[in-house]
Design a protein around this motif. Structure first.
Motif, PDB file in Angstrom:
ATOM      1  N   GLY A  11      18.181  12.005  14.323  1.00 46.70           N
ATOM      2  CA  GLY A  11      18.709  12.235  12.981  1.00 46.70           C
ATOM      3  C   GLY A  11      18.355  13.598  12.424  1.00 46.70           C
ATOM      4  N   GLY A  16      13.930  14.808   9.405  1.00 55.14           N
ATOM      5  CA  GLY A  16      13.958  15.074  10.837  1.00 55.14           C
ATOM      6  C   GLY A  16      13.833  16.569  11.100  1.00 55.14           C
ATOM      7  N   LEU A  33      18.835  15.516  17.193  1.00 52.26           N
ATOM      8  CA  LEU A  33      20.164  14.991  17.494  1.00 52.26           C
ATOM      9  C   LEU A  33      20.741  14.320  16.254  1.00 52.26           C
ATOM     10  CD1 LEU A  33      19.334  13.477  20.981  1.00 52.26           C
ATOM     11  CD2 LEU A  33      20.507  15.638  20.512  1.00 52.26           C
ATOM     12  N   ARG A  35      24.085  12.648  14.330  1.00 52.12           N
ATOM     13  CA  ARG A  35      25.341  11.960  14.594  1.00 52.12           C
ATOM     14  C   ARG A  35      26.537  12.688  13.977  1.00 52.12           C
ATOM     15  NH1 ARG A  35      27.672   7.149  11.749  1.00 52.12           N
ATOM     16  NH2 ARG A  35      26.347   7.937  10.095  1.00 52.12           N
ATOM     17  N   GLY A  41      21.925  14.725   6.388  1.00 45.49           N
ATOM     18  CA  GLY A  41      21.822  13.306   6.026  1.00 45.49           C
ATOM     19  C   GLY A  41      22.225  13.102   4.578  1.00 45.49           C
ATOM     20  N   ALA A  42      21.292  12.545   3.796  1.00 43.66           N
ATOM     21  CA  ALA A  42      21.592  12.330   2.382  1.00 43.66           C
ATOM     22  C   ALA A  42      21.431  13.608   1.563  1.00 43.66           C
ATOM     23  CB  ALA A  42      20.702  11.232   1.815  1.00 43.66           C
ATOM     24  N   ALA A  43      20.876  14.647   2.185  1.00 44.15           N
ATOM     25  CA  ALA A  43      20.776  15.943   1.509  1.00 44.15           C
ATOM     26  C   ALA A  43      21.769  16.882   2.185  1.00 44.15           C
ATOM     27  CB  ALA A  43      19.358  16.484   1.606  1.00 44.15           C
ATOM     28  N   PHE A  57      25.605  13.375  -1.725  1.00 45.87           N
ATOM     29  CA  PHE A  57      24.732  12.236  -2.044  1.00 45.87           C
ATOM     30  C   PHE A  57      23.645  12.692  -3.017  1.00 45.87           C
ATOM     31  CE2 PHE A  57      26.626  11.641   2.148  1.00 45.87           C
ATOM     32  CZ  PHE A  57      27.359  10.502   1.892  1.00 45.87           C
ATOM     33  N   SER A  58      22.475  13.058  -2.512  1.00 49.21           N
ATOM     34  CA  SER A  58      21.413  13.454  -3.433  1.00 49.21           C
ATOM     35  C   SER A  58      21.823  14.758  -4.112  1.00 49.21           C
ATOM     36  CB  SER A  58      20.099  13.629  -2.690  1.00 49.21           C
ATOM     37  OG  SER A  58      20.237  14.586  -1.690  1.00 49.21           O
ATOM     38  N   ALA A 265      26.054  14.229  17.864  1.00 49.55           N
ATOM     39  CA  ALA A 265      25.313  13.654  18.988  1.00 49.55           C
ATOM     40  C   ALA A 265      24.746  12.303  18.572  1.00 49.55           C
ATOM     41  CB  ALA A 265      24.197  14.608  19.413  1.00 49.55           C
ATOM     42  N   PHE A 406      25.716   9.956 -10.461  1.00 53.05           N
ATOM     43  CA  PHE A 406      24.945   8.944  -9.742  1.00 53.05           C
ATOM     44  C   PHE A 406      25.056   7.649 -10.537  1.00 53.05           C
ATOM     45  CE2 PHE A 406      20.985   6.608  -9.096  1.00 53.05           C
ATOM     46  CZ  PHE A 406      20.935   6.553  -7.709  1.00 53.05           C
ATOM     47  N   THR A 462      26.184   8.022   6.140  1.00 51.44           N
ATOM     48  CA  THR A 462      24.872   8.606   6.449  1.00 51.44           C
ATOM     49  C   THR A 462      24.036   7.735   7.365  1.00 51.44           C
ATOM     50  OG1 THR A 462      23.762   7.474   4.633  1.00 51.44           O
ATOM     51  CG2 THR A 462      24.767   9.591   4.126  1.00 51.44           C
ATOM     52  N   GLY A 463      24.434   6.472   7.513  1.00 50.12           N
ATOM     53  CA  GLY A 463      23.599   5.582   8.308  1.00 50.12           C
ATOM     54  C   GLY A 463      22.483   4.956   7.507  1.00 50.12           C
ATOM     55  N   GLN A 471      15.975   4.909   2.085  1.00 48.42           N
ATOM     56  CA  GLN A 471      15.681   4.238   3.358  1.00 48.42           C
ATOM     57  C   GLN A 471      14.696   3.104   3.128  1.00 48.42           C
ATOM     58  OE1 GLN A 471      14.427   6.594   6.658  1.00 48.42           O
ATOM     59  NE2 GLN A 471      16.286   7.818   6.717  1.00 48.42           N
ATOM     60  N   GLY A 502      10.993   9.664   8.866  1.00 47.88           N
ATOM     61  CA  GLY A 502      11.965   9.728   7.770  1.00 47.88           C
ATOM     62  C   GLY A 502      11.448   9.085   6.503  1.00 47.88           C
ATOM     63  N   ILE A 511      14.211  13.999  -1.672  1.00 50.09           N
ATOM     64  CA  ILE A 511      14.194  15.234  -0.888  1.00 50.09           C
ATOM     65  C   ILE A 511      12.800  15.815  -1.023  1.00 50.09           C
ATOM     66  CG2 ILE A 511      15.335  17.419  -0.451  1.00 50.09           C
ATOM     67  CD1 ILE A 511      17.670  16.418  -2.080  1.00 50.09           C
TER      68      ILE A 511
HETATM   69  C1  FAD Z   1      23.623   8.739  -3.371  1.00 48.86           C
HETATM   70  C2  FAD Z   1      22.236   9.262  -3.198  1.00 48.86           C
HETATM   71  C3  FAD Z   1      21.650  10.013  -4.219  1.00 48.86           C
HETATM   72  C4  FAD Z   1      20.363  10.486  -4.090  1.00 48.86           C
HETATM   73  N1  FAD Z   1      19.860  11.295  -5.052  1.00 48.86           N
HETATM   74  C5  FAD Z   1      18.686  11.897  -4.853  1.00 48.86           C
HETATM   75  C6  FAD Z   1      18.253  12.919  -5.719  1.00 48.86           C
HETATM   76  O1  FAD Z   1      18.973  13.310  -6.637  1.00 48.86           O
HETATM   77  N2  FAD Z   1      17.052  13.515  -5.491  1.00 48.86           N
HETATM   78  C7  FAD Z   1      16.267  13.160  -4.436  1.00 48.86           C
HETATM   79  O2  FAD Z   1      15.203  13.737  -4.255  1.00 48.86           O
HETATM   80  N3  FAD Z   1      16.670  12.208  -3.571  1.00 48.86           N
HETATM   81  C8  FAD Z   1      17.856  11.596  -3.751  1.00 48.86           C
HETATM   82  N4  FAD Z   1      18.309  10.685  -2.831  1.00 48.86           N
HETATM   83  C9  FAD Z   1      17.416  10.296  -1.750  1.00 48.86           C
HETATM   84  C10 FAD Z   1      17.290  11.334  -0.674  1.00 48.86           C
HETATM   85  O3  FAD Z   1      18.488  12.027  -0.522  1.00 48.86           O
HETATM   86  C11 FAD Z   1      16.904  10.686   0.640  1.00 48.86           C
HETATM   87  O4  FAD Z   1      15.755   9.916   0.450  1.00 48.86           O
HETATM   88  C12 FAD Z   1      16.588  11.730   1.700  1.00 48.86           C
HETATM   89  O5  FAD Z   1      17.575  12.732   1.735  1.00 48.86           O
HETATM   90  C13 FAD Z   1      16.477  11.041   3.034  1.00 48.86           C
HETATM   91  O6  FAD Z   1      16.161  11.996   3.994  1.00 48.86           O
HETATM   92  P1  FAD Z   1      15.738  11.605   5.474  1.00 48.86           P
HETATM   93  O7  FAD Z   1      15.726  12.838   6.261  1.00 48.86           O
HETATM   94  O8  FAD Z   1      14.506  10.812   5.411  1.00 48.86           O
HETATM   95  O9  FAD Z   1      16.867  10.622   5.964  1.00 48.86           O
HETATM   96  P2  FAD Z   1      18.443  10.777   6.040  1.00 48.86           P
HETATM   97  O10 FAD Z   1      18.902  11.801   5.094  1.00 48.86           O
HETATM   98  O11 FAD Z   1      18.965   9.413   5.916  1.00 48.86           O
HETATM   99  O12 FAD Z   1      18.678  11.336   7.487  1.00 48.86           O
HETATM  100  C14 FAD Z   1      18.931  10.525   8.579  1.00 48.86           C
HETATM  101  C15 FAD Z   1      19.909  11.231   9.492  1.00 48.86           C
HETATM  102  O13 FAD Z   1      20.086  10.482  10.650  1.00 48.86           O
HETATM  103  C16 FAD Z   1      21.437  10.536  11.035  1.00 48.86           C
HETATM  104  N5  FAD Z   1      21.734   9.416  11.891  1.00 48.86           N
HETATM  105  C17 FAD Z   1      21.950   8.137  11.535  1.00 48.86           C
HETATM  106  N6  FAD Z   1      22.211   7.410  12.615  1.00 48.86           N
HETATM  107  C18 FAD Z   1      22.163   8.221  13.678  1.00 48.86           C
HETATM  108  C19 FAD Z   1      22.371   8.045  15.068  1.00 48.86           C
HETATM  109  N7  FAD Z   1      22.665   6.867  15.577  1.00 48.86           N
HETATM  110  N8  FAD Z   1      22.249   9.112  15.863  1.00 48.86           N
HETATM  111  C20 FAD Z   1      21.933  10.325  15.362  1.00 48.86           C
HETATM  112  N9  FAD Z   1      21.741  10.543  14.065  1.00 48.86           N
HETATM  113  C21 FAD Z   1      21.853   9.495  13.232  1.00 48.86           C
HETATM  114  C22 FAD Z   1      22.163  10.520   9.727  1.00 48.86           C
HETATM  115  O14 FAD Z   1      23.476  11.004   9.860  1.00 48.86           O
HETATM  116  C23 FAD Z   1      21.292  11.403   8.880  1.00 48.86           C
HETATM  117  O15 FAD Z   1      21.667  12.751   8.976  1.00 48.86           O
HETATM  118  C24 FAD Z   1      19.618  10.214  -2.920  1.00 48.86           C
HETATM  119  C25 FAD Z   1      20.215   9.488  -1.878  1.00 48.86           C
HETATM  120  C26 FAD Z   1      21.502   9.030  -2.003  1.00 48.86           C
HETATM  121  C27 FAD Z   1      22.126   8.285  -0.891  1.00 48.86           C
END
Ligand code: FAD
Lengths: 529, 396
Positions: A11, A16, A33, A35, A41-43, A57-58, A265, A406, A462-463, A471, A502, A511
């Motif tokens: 991810g 990641g 890697l 997808r 992702g969510a950022a 998203f965020s 990927a 939001f 986003t998964g 998450q 994550g 974020i």
């Molecule tokens: C609508 C929304 C609004 C938000 N607003 C805010 C905000 O304003 N401020 C704030 O700080 N946070 C906010 N958040 C929360 C914040 O964005 C997330 O907590 C944070 O971005 C998550 O980051 P991460 O890297 O942990 O995971 P993720 O961003 O979930 O990254 C996981 C990655 O894994 C990839 N992936 C999934 N499955 C696979 C697979 N099988 N193979 C390869 N890759 C895969 C996904 O595509 C994604 O890119 C918001 C979230 C959402 C959804």
């Protein structure tokens, strides 16, 4: 065959990427890697409509660890944060409340509702700052395991206890209370104005399937103040170019340090043999071997789908199944022809350069929650609205604007089931626009395009399991040494050489980058690489 | 009492904070708002419009203009091409810096010199024997700085006759804004993409209005000196009277600085026909300079810990500071930090400092004084390269 890679990261969300950047910076050979065709992702920033770039998203950045910005030289790789100038709460009766960084200005605003509240407000901020100071070091800490016999972990636990003991008696009490109280109960101790309390309480429920009166929501209020003491002075901010720019800057730094990053990927399986993670298999069958696999996706996806229950003990699987995702939020993104004006405060003034909250009363928020409890999206939801193009012209054509809304509550599990979301998507979007249009009558006329994202869409794109933005809920039973499961909060997992980095591990969603950085530190410390 | 600049009717109408200061005898806005945040971020994310009319401006015209300027300036101005701008400094006979500024070549034999303090007498006195006329146009020429990533787009909207897409870093072009003749130079003091606009004082209001109107769609805001001060620290630019002192105004010899001592060695063209201060500078070059100007990064972690001992969250002034602070190696003072700022962009606590030359290498560490809760303590400062912030768009 000796594996070439030290680590494969599942991810390319910001965590990641942070993990990859720190490992690469320490000389390890890593491959991220992702997808999707885009990183973040969510950022993520995407030009959803020509000329209009959305933080899909965020949408605001608050807790991104300043040490990560410094260590990874993120500004050199394009990160620029712009603080929100205020927090604006329009009210249906034509009144409104706006809180500014200029304290005297805020005081005059709050005085319209309660002089007593206005007077105590600075003391409240100070108390929260002090408590934030206590909590802050915990963010960059690997959670000690309370059941551990390992002296190092016991030592960490002791340090934590000492910090706690060093707090004044009053603060200690406050702190304990904070962990268990509801946001509203907590605020009741300070304030009398419903308008002020309502709008302040919402930060306790963002991303959770709980109401402002639900126990445990007070703790999340703290996070609001934490950024303040990072020396950011004003912590909530836009990222120039959208929140995707945070991810791209981290990716830039990771690449600079030699990390490999592949998009499109999708990972199908994590290869596990003899209890050891050995790499991943992409959809389509390509195998990528590595010494470690580090997952940045949520635990359901990681363990139940990618690893597979056959490699795990029942007790652990149970804990992971119990881990609550429960998405409760959606998002509406609008491309606008002009800045819509609010009835209660006309004009395109500085009050629109922050966030706008539709949270007029505690009852309003509770009613919104009530509907969600029974599997319906709120007809009159809590909205958090920003117009980043007012401060960052790079995201819209000159004179045009982007608006990010939001929305809470939008329960993933509709009464009709999650799969019913696509058929309710536009009606949900309409409810959001209708709600906002009550405060902002010209809104509908200024909409050029709209994108409606339900929790089901969030999951699809986003998964993020069940569309939970963090998450996994940041509720008491799944934070710190319980995140994502007891005994497995130290970024390790029951599968050897499989790690987590994550938002599903401490200190959780947003974020923040901290899970990615903490995991990298823990991995390097473990000596497995 | 200060006097108004040509933009005063506009700036005073916008300056809701009433925060002004005296800049070279003129009223200059510190910040239009109660604090400078929005203006600072506009410089970095959109654009800020800053009245820089108080700069001193001299027109140097005549067949010997290049020769003359090459003689007074430490830089070989003969190499400046038409419509090029050069950043330079000028020194007294002992090689001590009097001022720094720009020289813009506006024609074959036509130059504009800017400086921070009055320099007419100095220039005239050294013009004897050169075929030049020197005219003070400080008051007749008004100037604006439009700085920030959207500045080019804004100027493209309002200006005619200039090809701004091809106006390179440190070049100047003649142009018109709504028919009003101006010069636009790709220069500034923020270390970002940016321009300065030079115009007749009587045209000030319409040009300001035009830029503000066009700028509104590009996030432009009027900006004051407080915001500029943070950006100039991030850019690592020195300020006369703060980071060094003009040799003509120093009560003691020891307070004077050579260009080598204030980070301007790159503007000194030593080996050429004689120029002011050349002998002394040659000698200093051979023997080494006593002082060096460096950029410092002050440990945030230590700052946090220091405040933690008082039970406080870390605290820093929100604005840039410019009161000198001592630097120590153990007990011994080895220099002074002369100005600094928290960088909201880099999330770093930055300073510019004069240190004994042997402490000037990047990576060197020593202590900087810091007062927390009324107690004087020290924090570790590390020498880092300048500019602290150097975006590609500045030159691209
Ligand atoms: C609508 C929304 C609004 C938000 N607003 C805010 C905000 O304003 N401020 C704030 O700080 N946070 C906010 N958040 C929360 C914040 O964005 C997330 O907590 C944070 O971005 C998550 O980051 P991460 O890297 O942990 O995971 P993720 O961003 O979930 O990254 C996981 C990655 O894994 C990839 N992936 C999934 N499955 C696979 C697979 N099988 N193979 C390869 N890759 C895969 C996904 O595509 C994604 O890119 C918001 C979230 C959402 C959804």
């Amino acid at each position: 065959m000796a594996s070439q890679l030290d680590a494969v990261i599942v991810g390319g969300g910001h965590n990641g990427l942070v993990c990859a950047a720190y490992l690469a910076r320490a000389g390890r050979k890593v491959m991220v890697l992702e997808r999707r065709p885009v990183l973040g992702g969510a950022a993520v920033s995407e030009e959803v409509f020509p000329g209009f770039t959305f933080s899909v998203f965020s949408y605001v950045v608050s807790l991104l660890r300043p040490e990560i910005i410094r260590d990874l030289e993120l500004s050199r790789f394009g990160l620029q944060l712009i603080p929100l100038e205020c927090a604006f709460t329009p009210l249906p009766d034509g009144n409104s409340l706006c809180r500014w960084s200029d304290w005297e200005q805020s005081r005059r605003e709050i005085e319209r509702f309660s002089k007593r509240d206005a007077e105590i407000y600075p003391a409240y901020s100070q108390a929260m700052m002090q408590m934030g100071r206590f909590v802050k070091p915990i963010l960059s800490m690997t959670p000690p395991d309370p059941a551990s016999r390992n002296p190092a972990e016991l030592w960490e636990l002791l340090q934590l206890g000492r910090r706690f003991a060093a707090l004044g008696e009053e603060e200690r009490f406050l702190k304990l209370k904070m962990f268990t109280m509801s946001a509203v109960d907590f605020l009741d101790r300070w304030f009398e104005s419903d308008v002020l309390k309502a709008t302040m309480s919402v930060s306790g429920i963002i991303g959770t399937f709980q109401g402002v009166r639900s126990p445990g929501t007070a703790y999340v209020l703290l996070h609001h103040y934490m950024g303040e003491i990072d020396g950011a002075f004003r912590s909530w901010g836009f990222s120039r170019g959208g929140t995707g720019q945070v991810s791209l800057a981290i990716a830039g730094s990771a690449r600079h340090h030699g990390a490999g990053i592949r998009t499109e990927a999708p990972i199908e399986k994590i290869l596990v043999k003899d209890g050891l993670a050995r790499g991943v298999v992409l959809e389509g069958g390509e195998e990528i071997l590595s010494k470690l696999v580090i997952s940045s996706v949520d635990p359901h996806l990681t363990f139940l789908k990618m690893v597979g229950p056959e490699h795990l003990e029942d007790e652990f699987i149970e804990a992971i199944r119990r881990y609550k995702l429960r998405g409760s939020s959606g998002k509406v993104n609008l491309a606008l022809d002009r800045v819509p004006e609010f009835k209660c405060r006309p004009g395109v003034g500085p009050h629109l350069r922050g966030d706008v909250a539709i949270s007029p009363s505690i009852d309003y928020l509770e009613r919104a929650y009530d509907e969600a409890k029974y599997g319906r999206y709120s007809r009159r939801p809590y909205l958090n609205v920003v117009i980043p193009s007012l401060c960052d012209p790079s995201v819209a054509p000159p004179g045009k604007h982007v608006m990010s809304i939001f929305v809470q509550y939008a329960p993933y599990h509709l009464r009709e089931g999650a799969a019913a979301w696509p058929s309710q998507r536009e009606a949900f979007g309409d409810a959001v626009i209708d709600t906002l249009a009550e405060y902002c009558p010209t809104l509908r006329d200024s909409i050029l395009h709209r994108q409606v994202l339900t929790p089901w869409d969030i999951e699809q794109i986003t998964g993020l399991g069940e569309g939970n933005i963090f998450q996994g809920e940041l509720s008491l039973e799944q934070i710190f040494f319980l995140r994502p499961a007891p005994r497995w909060a130290r970024y390790r997992t029951p599968v050897r050489n499989l790690w987590m980095c994550g938002s599903a591990v401490h200190p959780g969603g947003g974020i923040m980058g901290a899970p990615g950085a903490n995991a990298a530190r823990e991995i390097l410390r473990s000596g497995t690489l | 009492m200060p006097v108004p600049t040509p933009f005063h009717s506009r700036t005073s109408a916008l300056c809701t904070s009433y925060r002004w200061k005296d800049w070279a005898g003129f009223y200059a806005v510190c910040s239009y708002d109660t604090n400078h945040d929005r203006e600072y971020f506009a410089f970095r994310h959109a654009a800020g419009l800053l009245d820089v009319s108080p700069l001193f401006k001299y027109r140097v015209v005549g067949s010997d203009a290049a020769e003359f300027l090459a003689f007074v300036m430490a830089r070989d101005i003969r190499r400046v091409k038409p419509f090029q701008v050069s950043y330079c400094c000028f020194c007294d006979g002992k090689g001590k810096v009097i001022d720094d500024g720009t020289v813009a070549r506006l024609g074959e034999t036509d130059y504009r010199v800017t400086s921070a303090s009055p320099s007419l007498r100095w220039l005239q006195e050294h013009a004897r024997g050169f075929g030049v006329q020197i005219r003070d146009e400080s008051e007749s020429v008004a100037a604006l700085a439009l700085q920030g990533p959207t500045s080019r787009e804004i100027l493209k909207q309002v200006s005619q006759d200039a090809d701004l897409d091809h106006l390179r870093f440190f070049r100047i072009a003649q142009a018109r804004i709504d028919g009003i003749p101006v010069e636009i130079s790709r220069t500034g003091y923020t270390g970002d993409l940016g321009y300065e606009i030079w115009l007749r004082a009587q045209d000030a209001s319409p040009v300001w209005d035009r830029l503000m109107t066009a700028g509104s769609s590009y996030g432009a805001v009027p900006a004051g000196l407080d915001a500029l001060d943070v950006t100039r620290v991030e850019a690592g630019f020195i300020l006369q009277g703060v980071d060094y002192h003009s040799a003509t105004r120093c009560p003691t010899e020891s307070r004077k600085s050579s260009p080598f001592e204030i980070g301007l060695e790159w503007t000194v063209d030593l080996e050429r026909e004689p120029f002011m201060g050349q002998e002394a500078l040659r000698l200093e070059k051979r023997e080494g300079s006593r002082w060096s100007l460096v950029g410092l990064e002050i440990s945030w972690e230590e700052l946090e810990r220091l405040y933690e001992t008082h039970g406080l969250p870390p605290h820093l002034p929100a604005a840039a500071w410019r009161t000198a602070v001592p630097l120590y190696d153990g007990q011994r003072q080895i220099g002074r930090a002369t100005s600094g700022s928290w960088s909201p962009l880099l999330k770093k606590n930055l300073a510019l400092a004069s240190v004994e030359t042997r402490y000037a290498e990047p990576g060197k560490r020593f202590q900087i004084e810091h007062t927390a809760e009324y107690e004087r303590r020290t924090l570790t400062a590390t020498v880092v390269p300048r500019p602290f912030f150097n975006p590609e768009r500045k030159r691209a």
